[in-house]
Design an enzyme around this catalytic site. Structure first.
Site, PDB file in Angstrom:
ATOM      1  N   HIS A   5     175.015  98.413   3.121  1.00 15.94           N
ATOM      2  CA  HIS A   5     174.047  97.498   3.708  1.00 15.94           C
ATOM      3  C   HIS A   5     174.533  96.051   3.624  1.00 15.94           C
ATOM      4  O   HIS A   5     175.403  95.702   2.814  1.00 15.94           O
ATOM      5  CB  HIS A   5     172.694  97.652   3.016  1.00 15.94           C
ATOM      6  CG  HIS A   5     171.964  98.896   3.426  1.00 15.94           C
ATOM      7  ND1 HIS A   5     170.756  99.277   2.905  1.00 15.94           N
ATOM      8  CD2 HIS A   5     172.295  99.854   4.348  1.00 15.94           C
ATOM      9  CE1 HIS A   5     170.365 100.412   3.459  1.00 15.94           C
ATOM     10  NE2 HIS A   5     171.280 100.779   4.337  1.00 15.94           N
TER      11      HIS A   5
ATOM     12  N   GLU B 285     173.182  93.374   2.473  1.00 17.12           N
ATOM     13  CA  GLU B 285     172.991  92.676   1.204  1.00 17.12           C
ATOM     14  C   GLU B 285     174.115  92.999   0.231  1.00 17.12           C
ATOM     15  O   GLU B 285     174.633  92.121  -0.460  1.00 17.12           O
ATOM     16  CB  GLU B 285     171.637  93.068   0.589  1.00 17.12           C
ATOM     17  CG  GLU B 285     170.431  92.772   1.467  1.00 17.12           C
ATOM     18  CD  GLU B 285     170.024  93.951   2.341  1.00 17.12           C
ATOM     19  OE1 GLU B 285     170.922  94.631   2.896  1.00 17.12           O
ATOM     20  OE2 GLU B 285     168.812  94.184   2.488  1.00 17.12           O
TER      21      GLU B 285
ATOM     22  N   CYS C 118     166.191  97.292   1.138  1.00 21.13           N
ATOM     23  CA  CYS C 118     165.817  98.619   0.649  1.00 21.13           C
ATOM     24  C   CYS C 118     165.883  98.627  -0.888  1.00 21.13           C
ATOM     25  O   CYS C 118     166.326  97.655  -1.516  1.00 21.13           O
ATOM     26  CB  CYS C 118     166.745  99.686   1.237  1.00 21.13           C
ATOM     27  SG  CYS C 118     168.399  99.698   0.511  1.00 21.13           S
TER      28      CYS C 118
ATOM     29  N   CYS D 231     169.431  98.073  -2.381  1.00 20.99           N
ATOM     30  CA  CYS D 231     169.846  96.669  -2.328  1.00 20.99           C
ATOM     31  C   CYS D 231     169.028  95.822  -3.292  1.00 20.99           C
ATOM     32  O   CYS D 231     169.542  94.843  -3.846  1.00 20.99           O
ATOM     33  CB  CYS D 231     169.737  96.131  -0.903  1.00 20.99           C
ATOM     34  SG  CYS D 231     170.972  96.843   0.200  1.00 20.99           S
TER      35      CYS D 231
HETATM   36 ZN   LIG Z   1     169.750  98.204   1.539  1.00 19.16          ZN
END
Ligand SMILES: [Zn+2]
Length: 234
Positions: free
Chosen positions: A115, A117, A141, A144
């Site tokens: 992801h 992040e 999420c 993250c």
């Molecule tokens: Zn994430």
């Protein structure tokens, strides 16, 4: 006066109730200076700049359904990390799957993709990101959230929370709140920011004017998934 609502960033909460449809469609360069000899006044605010960097970074993503970018900023308003969602280094994004659903979850993107992040944190150009703010297009999420907390990031500014009821978002919010990470929904002052490569050749220099954007590279602040999917992808 120009058609851009201006206000001090510290008072941005005052416009939290403003709907996106009420916003100007883009910055224009009309009345962009305070007057003869005065400085340009229609410049990007810091928060718009950082969120726009996150969105621009997202344009690098190969994900056909969800392009998410993130931008980490220190307390001197300096960018110290940028990332977007993509496959791990050395893992071919031509060979790994990008689909969102399949009978076997191993044939979806979810076990593989990093992801935005995570990439922004790992891409940091300083020793650590303690005390930094993270600008991200989509609410993080839960995975993250763990990285954000452990890295010492103290504030998350997000554009969309469209998966708010998903398990990943609920768990993420629980963790981030418990750890004392400040969460703030970003309220843009304009709907679009247009990047016009040709504008540098105009007499006025770089402008943010949609009327000159034909045939040029354009990015905007609406590059997010259709809302029908509940699963977190950001
Ligand atoms: Zn994430």
């Amino acid at each position: 006066m120009n058609n851009l609502r201006k206000h001090d960033e510290k008072t941005s909460d005052n416009v939290q109730e403003q709907g996106i449809d009420d916003l100007p469609t883009a910055r224009t360069n009309e009345s962009a200076t305070a007057g003869d000899g005065g400085k340009r006044t229609d410049y990007l605010q810091w928060s718009e700049y950082f969120m726009a960097v996150a969105f621009l970074s997202a344009q690098r993503s190969k994900d056909p359904s969800s392009q998410v970018g993130a931008c980490i900023v220190n307390n001197e308003n300096k960018i110290v990390g940028i990332g977007y969602n993509g496959m791990p280094n050395g893992c071919s994004d031509d060979l790994l799957p990008w689909r969102r659903s399949a009978p076997d979850r191993l044939d979806t993107k979810y076990p593989y993709v990093c992801h935005a992040e995570m990439n922004a944190i790992l891409n940091k150009n300083c020793a650590d990101v303690k005390g930094c703010s993270l600008y991200v297009a989509l609410f993080p999420c839960n995975e993250c959230a763990k990285l954000i907390i452990q890295s010492g990031i103290c504030e998350v500014i997000y554009m969309s929370d469209k998966y708010a009821t998903s398990l990943e978002s609920v768990a993420s919010r629980r963790l981030l709140s418990m750890a004392g990470v400040h969460l703030r929904k970003f309220v843009p002052q304009c709907r679009h920011i247009v990047i016009d490569f040709e504008s540098i050749n105009s007499s006025a220099g770089v402008e943010f004017d949609p009327k000159t954007s034909h045939g040029s590279a354009v990015t905007n602040v609406e590059t997010v998934d259709p809302p029908e999917i509940v699963e977190q992808t950001g």
